[in-house]
Motif scaffolding. Structure first.
Motif, mmCIF file in Angstrom:
data_model
loop_
_atom_site.group_PDB
_atom_site.id
_atom_site.type_symbol
_atom_site.label_atom_id
_atom_site.label_comp_id
_atom_site.label_asym_id
_atom_site.label_seq_id
_atom_site.Cartn_x
_atom_site.Cartn_y
_atom_site.Cartn_z
ATOM 1 N N VAL A 124 3.996 4.733 -1.667
ATOM 2 C CA VAL A 124 3.640 4.110 -0.386
ATOM 3 C C VAL A 124 3.095 2.702 -0.620
ATOM 4 C CG1 VAL A 124 2.099 4.264 1.603
ATOM 5 C CG2 VAL A 124 3.163 6.330 0.697
ATOM 6 N N GLY A 125 2.156 2.576 -1.563
ATOM 7 C CA GLY A 125 1.548 1.278 -1.827
ATOM 8 C C GLY A 125 2.554 0.258 -2.331
ATOM 9 N N SER A 126 3.495 0.709 -3.155
ATOM 10 C CA SER A 126 4.502 -0.218 -3.681
ATOM 11 C C SER A 126 5.426 -0.701 -2.579
ATOM 12 C CB SER A 126 5.341 0.466 -4.757
ATOM 13 O OG SER A 126 4.509 1.023 -5.716
ATOM 14 N N PHE A 127 5.764 0.212 -1.679
ATOM 15 C CA PHE A 127 6.620 -0.162 -0.562
ATOM 16 C C PHE A 127 5.946 -1.267 0.262
ATOM 17 C CE2 PHE A 127 7.694 0.533 3.946
ATOM 18 C CZ PHE A 127 9.032 0.215 3.890
ATOM 19 N N LEU A 128 4.631 -1.105 0.495
ATOM 20 C CA LEU A 128 3.895 -2.122 1.253
ATOM 21 C C LEU A 128 3.880 -3.447 0.498
ATOM 22 C CD1 LEU A 128 1.042 0.275 2.321
ATOM 23 C CD2 LEU A 128 2.611 -0.860 3.881
ATOM 24 N N ALA A 129 3.719 -3.376 -0.841
ATOM 25 C CA ALA A 129 3.749 -4.604 -1.639
ATOM 26 C C ALA A 129 5.105 -5.276 -1.500
ATOM 27 C CB ALA A 129 3.474 -4.272 -3.099
ATOM 28 N N GLY A 130 6.171 -4.462 -1.450
ATOM 29 C CA GLY A 130 7.508 -5.013 -1.270
ATOM 30 C C GLY A 130 7.626 -5.791 0.035
ATOM 31 N N SER A 134 0.319 13.871 -6.228
ATOM 32 C CA SER A 134 -0.206 13.167 -5.049
ATOM 33 C C SER A 134 -0.417 11.684 -5.324
ATOM 34 C CB SER A 134 -1.489 13.808 -4.526
ATOM 35 O OG SER A 134 -1.962 14.803 -5.353
ATOM 36 N N VAL A 135 -0.941 11.314 -6.512
ATOM 37 C CA VAL A 135 -1.132 9.872 -6.722
ATOM 38 C C VAL A 135 0.217 9.162 -6.801
ATOM 39 C CG1 VAL A 135 -3.390 10.065 -7.841
ATOM 40 C CG2 VAL A 135 -1.336 9.911 -9.243
ATOM 41 N N THR A 136 1.241 9.872 -7.285
ATOM 42 C CA THR A 136 2.561 9.239 -7.337
ATOM 43 C C THR A 136 3.059 8.940 -5.932
ATOM 44 O OG1 THR A 136 2.984 10.498 -9.327
ATOM 45 C CG2 THR A 136 4.875 9.458 -8.295
ATOM 46 N N ILE A 137 2.846 9.907 -5.021
ATOM 47 C CA ILE A 137 3.286 9.681 -3.633
ATOM 48 C C ILE A 137 2.586 8.443 -3.068
ATOM 49 C CG2 ILE A 137 3.186 10.620 -1.298
ATOM 50 C CD1 ILE A 137 3.554 13.409 -2.617
ATOM 51 N N PHE A 138 1.269 8.349 -3.278
ATOM 52 C CA PHE A 138 0.558 7.200 -2.724
ATOM 53 C C PHE A 138 0.965 5.907 -3.424
ATOM 54 C CE2 PHE A 138 -2.157 10.390 -0.841
ATOM 55 C CZ PHE A 138 -2.247 9.869 0.431
ATOM 56 N N PHE A 139 1.304 6.017 -4.694
ATOM 57 C CA PHE A 139 1.758 4.818 -5.397
ATOM 58 C C PHE A 139 3.061 4.309 -4.787
ATOM 59 C CE2 PHE A 139 4.051 2.667 -8.823
ATOM 60 C CZ PHE A 139 3.131 1.673 -9.099
ATOM 61 N N THR A 173 -3.645 -5.039 4.094
ATOM 62 C CA THR A 173 -4.806 -4.145 4.074
ATOM 63 C C THR A 173 -4.395 -2.759 3.598
ATOM 64 O OG1 THR A 173 -5.746 -5.352 5.930
ATOM 65 C CG2 THR A 173 -6.682 -3.200 5.451
ATOM 66 N N ALA A 174 -3.296 -2.287 4.158
ATOM 67 C CA ALA A 174 -2.838 -0.950 3.785
ATOM 68 C C ALA A 174 -2.484 -0.911 2.299
ATOM 69 C CB ALA A 174 -1.631 -0.559 4.630
ATOM 70 N N HIS A 175 -1.831 -1.977 1.816
ATOM 71 C CA HIS A 175 -1.495 -2.037 0.392
ATOM 72 C C HIS A 175 -2.770 -1.920 -0.445
ATOM 73 C CE1 HIS A 175 0.131 -3.401 -3.417
ATOM 74 N NE2 HIS A 175 -0.694 -4.435 -3.418
ATOM 75 N N GLY A 176 -3.808 -2.676 -0.072
ATOM 76 C CA GLY A 176 -5.060 -2.634 -0.829
ATOM 77 C C GLY A 176 -5.716 -1.268 -0.767
ATOM 78 N N VAL A 177 -5.846 -0.732 0.444
ATOM 79 C CA VAL A 177 -6.541 0.545 0.603
ATOM 80 C C VAL A 177 -5.816 1.650 -0.172
ATOM 81 C CG1 VAL A 177 -7.098 2.351 2.277
ATOM 82 C CG2 VAL A 177 -7.623 -0.023 2.799
ATOM 83 N N VAL A 178 -4.495 1.715 0.007
ATOM 84 C CA VAL A 178 -3.737 2.795 -0.630
ATOM 85 C C VAL A 178 -3.796 2.655 -2.148
ATOM 86 C CG1 VAL A 178 -1.424 3.703 -0.990
ATOM 87 C CG2 VAL A 178 -2.226 3.241 1.315
ATOM 88 N N MET A 179 -3.548 1.453 -2.647
ATOM 89 C CA MET A 179 -3.507 1.287 -4.097
ATOM 90 C C MET A 179 -4.876 1.511 -4.725
ATOM 91 S SD MET A 179 -0.605 0.955 -5.302
ATOM 92 C CE MET A 179 0.960 0.156 -5.479
ATOM 93 N N ILE A 180 -5.935 1.015 -4.098
ATOM 94 C CA ILE A 180 -7.253 1.121 -4.726
ATOM 95 C C ILE A 180 -7.804 2.537 -4.595
ATOM 96 C CG2 ILE A 180 -9.651 0.359 -4.578
ATOM 97 C CD1 ILE A 180 -8.491 -2.419 -3.902
ATOM 98 N N PHE A 181 -7.907 3.018 -3.350
ATOM 99 C CA PHE A 181 -8.597 4.296 -3.165
ATOM 100 C C PHE A 181 -7.717 5.485 -3.530
ATOM 101 C CE2 PHE A 181 -10.947 1.589 -0.104
ATOM 102 C CZ PHE A 181 -12.193 1.708 -0.700
ATOM 103 N N PHE A 182 -6.410 5.342 -3.360
ATOM 104 C CA PHE A 182 -5.577 6.525 -3.543
ATOM 105 C C PHE A 182 -4.709 6.479 -4.790
ATOM 106 C CE2 PHE A 182 -6.706 6.326 0.896
ATOM 107 C CZ PHE A 182 -7.218 7.590 1.067
ATOM 108 N N PHE A 183 -4.659 5.338 -5.457
ATOM 109 C CA PHE A 183 -3.960 5.353 -6.745
ATOM 110 C C PHE A 183 -4.885 4.955 -7.898
ATOM 111 C CE2 PHE A 183 -1.530 3.393 -10.162
ATOM 112 C CZ PHE A 183 -0.827 4.504 -10.578
ATOM 113 N N LEU A 184 -5.367 3.715 -7.896
ATOM 114 C CA LEU A 184 -6.035 3.221 -9.106
ATOM 115 C C LEU A 184 -7.301 4.002 -9.452
ATOM 116 C CD1 LEU A 184 -5.552 -0.583 -8.526
ATOM 117 C CD2 LEU A 184 -4.681 0.711 -10.454
#
Ligand SMILES: [Cu+2]
Lengths: 574, 226
Positions: free
Chosen positions: A51-57, A44-49, A81-92
């Motif tokens: 998503v977050g990377s795509f937003l960073a792109g 699951s964290v890989t999936i969110f990672f 915002t989505a990049h921050g939320v996904v990466m912080i709460f759902f990956f890091l």
């Protein structure tokens, strides 16, 4: 080798392990096994990672041109915002504690499972549920408040999906609290006989410190976000000045959690780092007690520095002075760690396998990240640097250069143990170098343009086209970094299917996790081990002699042919 | 060793533990860790309340006069008594006296329900007087004893937020004690042979009680500022 080789009876062939014990989907979704839950978390964290990377792109693509033509302002706000939320709460935040903490804390202390398996599973379900809510929010309009949710914008004005995202963050908080309770109770009460506190691997110490931060910090941000939610839903006046509230109070409460949250992300990476350095330098870590206690010191000090995020709010000058001084203090335990890792390398018997590449790049990147933090701890320079790309570069050096590098290092180190397969060391080494170069190319230019004055969160800069060259360099680096992050997905997946079977201890490392088969059986240990030796107990004399003899460590998979006997892993059972 | 003690003592030990002592000690550590998160949870709210009360002393005082001290005091007494019956429940659990445990836990749940009913009456009277925060908040200064309307609204906002969250915890307590009673009714060995689960539920209940012990004086018993 003699000090680290594993007894022959630890090499069972064709035995049941946690992966092939049961095969149904149900057996995965209702499992209480900490190892299976860790694998669920890894997926699951890989999936969110991703998503977050795509937003960073998207962000990097937009900033290639100064005119900001690809995304509209509002869309851009929602993307970062989505990049921050996904990466912080759902990956890091969950990545290292919930994957490697879950998988290895019970094993390295000699226990059969975490203390509360059902709580552990509940934690994963809460994580998934909050993740689904967040994804629904992102797909149905997104949120434009930035991940900091500052009121009154978030509570009174924003027309985006603030409510849904706050609910998601709230639930996500409980998921990490559950994991933390589990880790604390397990380390306190379930250590094997002889496993004293000072024989714990440093990874256990840092996970413990992380859990303490989670326990103390997360409830505060949970209640704070709940108050924002009440303000939004029922116009309950707490933070909005229009309603008689104090928005700066929100910032205090928010950063009381969110500064320590930085340590929730980086402390577990410190733990992995200590494991990698000691085991690949084949030497007892220099100043074990200092490294262990510096984790606790960072956890403690981390709670009294939050005001450094508020130097330009209405906070009084005296408050800022105190926060500034305390922030400088955090540099001390962090530097102790860096010094001790470096001192461990000194005269060590260094083996340059892929995980060690990550460990070495961690030292460099985290040092840059930490030292640039001092510019931000200083009120004078911070006022110039606040809300510029300097800050973006600083925390990416800590979060990506630190936490993500630590995660990748841990993944490469424990992969053979978790899945019983070896990956290509060469491919992994090349990837580590690509990640290192791509990362630096992405974020180093951001220090320069931030220092020159490029503000963060702007999607155009036509008024200052001189920044374009830095943005282009940064975007190029991001593409390279992207390649470096796709490669592990390829060769690690390949190793699952075609990889050589791993022996119990492919690195010749120390630690209880390397005394049990790869992958471990469901109950971890057939008999609870009795620990008699110190942690990282490498024999310096034997190591030295081996070194003189020029003997290179061999991967046991090459020397121990019997382990390669074909066993019916997937087929034949059920 | 673990297996030997297993034969004599039929208390179920979960697979991750070596023996019942380890299991019980782990439960205790886990429960206290959870209570620390609860303390931080309410702690942040108490901090917010303290800061605003500090800033708007007179307005908070005037607004608080519309709370019903009598009902609050009755509720305090009820909760204190429920904590006492909870203690009795744990005591009888140690003696493995099943009927008395059930009676004590039942009494605790009854008290908790009584508390909620009284709280409900209090909320209802606030709603009648438009003393709930939000767009419908009263615009009649008389209703809040002449306090600044914004600050009075802040007071009632905090009142509803904090007592509301406390009530949620009471409901959580009722559910938890209910499950515990069900296990005792079913004679589940996990609770009848081992008093620690009952004690853990008791710990939680005392915590919920303690939060109210702080809420009551903070909201209902304000001294007049000079
Ligand atoms: Cu900070």
């Amino acid at each position: 080798m003699s000090a680290t080789s594993t007894p022959a009876h630890d090499q069972p062939v064709a035995e049941k392990n946690y992966l092939n014990a049961q095969h149904t989907v149900r057996s995965w979704l209702l499992t209480g096994d900490h190892k299976r839950i860790a694998v669920l978390y890894l997926v699951s964290v890989t999936i969110f990672f991703i998503v977050g990377s795509f937003l960073a792109g998207l962000i990097r693509l937009e900033l290639m041109s100064p005119s900001g033509t690809m995304l509209e302002s509002e869309t851009y706000n929602k993307v970062f915002t989505a990049h921050g939320v996904v990466m912080i709460f759902f990956f890091l935040i969950p990545a290292i504690p919930a994957v490697f903490g879950n998988f290895f804390i019970p094993i390295v202390i000699g226990a059969r499972d975490l203390a509360f398996p059902r709580l552990n599973l509940a934690s994963w379900y809460l994580y998934v549920f909050s993740g689904i809510l967040a994804v629904i929010a992102l797909c149905s309009g997104g949120i434009d408040t930035a991940w900091t949710f500052y009121p009154p914008y978030s509570s009174m004005y924003s027309n985006s999906q603030v409510t849904l995202v706050i609910v998601a963050a709230f639930i996500n908080g409980f998921s990490s609290i559950f994991t933390a309770i589990n880790i604390i109770a397990t380390i306190h009460k379930m250590r094997a006989p002889g496993m004293t506190w000072f024989r714990l691997p440093l990874m256990a110490w840092s996970s413990y410190a992380t859990s303490v931060v989670v326990i103390l910090g997360t409830p505060v941000v949970a209640i704070t976000l709940l108050l924002v939610l009440m303000e939004r839903a029922f116009k309950l006046p707490i933070f909005s000045p229009e309603l008689g509230g104090d928005p700066v109070l929100f910032q205090h409460l928010f950063w009381f959690y969110s500064h320590p949250a930085v340590y929730i992300m980086i402390l577990p990476a410190f733990g992995i780092q200590s494991e990698l350095i000691a085991n690949f330098a084949r030497k007892r870590i220099f100043g074990y007690h200092f490294v262990a206690f510096s984790s606790l010191a960072i956890a403690g000090l981390g709670f009294v520095v939050w005001g450094h995020h508020m130097f330009v709010s209405s906070q009084s000058m005296y408050e800022s002075t105190v926060f500034s001084l305390l922030t400088y203090l955090v540099a001390v335990p962090s530097a102790i760690k860096i010094f001790n890792w470096t001192a461990t390398l000194y005269k060590g018997n260094i083996r340059l396998h892929a995980p060690m590449y990550y460990a070495l790049s961690f030292i460099g990147l985290f040092t840059i990240g930490g030292l640039t933090g001092l510019y931000l701890a200083n009120m004078g320079t911070d006022i110039h640097l606040t809300n510029t790309y300097f800050i973006v570069a600083h925390f990416h050096y800590v979060m990506v250069g630190g936490a993500l590098t630590g995660f990748l290092g841990g993944l490469h180190y424990w992969w053979p143990k978790m899945f019983g397969r070896l990956y290509s060391d060469t491919a992994a080494k090349i990837t580590a170098i690509i990640v290192f170069c791509g990362f630096n190319l992405t974020f180093f230019p951001q220090f320069i343009m931030g220092y020159m004055g490029m503000p963060r969160r702007y999607h155009y800069y036509y008024f200052a086209p001189e920044y374009q060259i830095y943005h282009i360099l940064s975007s190029l680096g991001a593409s390279l970094l992207g390649v470096g992050l796709i490669l592990p997905a390829i060769y690690l997946t390949h190793s699952l299917i075609k990889g050589e079977k791993a022996s119990a201890n492919p690195w010749g490392a120390h630690g209880l996790e390397w005394t049990i088969p790869s992958p471990p059986p469901t109950e971890n240990f057939t008999e609870i081990p009795i620990v008699t030796d110190e942690v990282y107990d490498f024999d310096p004399v034997a190591e030295h002699e081996a070194n003189l003899a020029g003997k290179e460590i061999e991967l046991p998979s090459e020397s121990e042919q019997p382990t390669k006997v074909d066993e019916p892993t997937e087929a034949g059972k059920e | 060793m673990a297996a030997a003690s297993h034969n004599i003592e039929p208390t179920p030990v979960h697979h991750q533990f070596e023996d019942i002592e380890q299991q019980n000690e782990t439960y205790v550590v886990g429960m206290w860790t959870f209570l620390v998160t609860e303390i931080m949870f309410f702690g942040a709210l108490f901090l917010v309340f303290t800061l605003y009360r500090w800033n708007y002393q007179l307005d908070f005082y005037k607004a608080h006069e519309h709370l019903d001290v009598k009902l609050g005091a009755i509720n305090t007494t009820i909760l204190l008594f429920s904590s006492f019956s909870m203690v009795l429940g744990v005591h009888f659990a140690q003696l493995q006296d099943r009927m008395k445990v059930l009676a004590s836990l039942g009494l605790t749940v009854a008290c908790a329900m009584a508390f909620l009913v009284i709280k409900g009456f209090e909320y209802a009277s606030k709603f009648e007087n438009q003393l709930y925060p939000g767009l419908g908040f009263t615009n009649n200064v008389e209703h809040v004893g002449g306090a600044n309307l914004d600050h009075a609204q802040l007071f009632y906002g905090l009142y509803f937020a904090m007592t509301g969250l406390h009530a949620v915890h009471i409901i959580g307590g009722i559910i938890t004690i209910g499950i515990l009673m069900f296990l005792w009714l079913k004679k589940a060995p996990s609770v009848t042979k081992d008093y620690i689960p009952t004690e853990m539920v008791g710990l939680y209940w005392h915590f919920v009680d303690l939060v109210w012990i702080f809420l009551f004086p903070l909201f209902y018993l304000m001294p007049k500022p000079h």
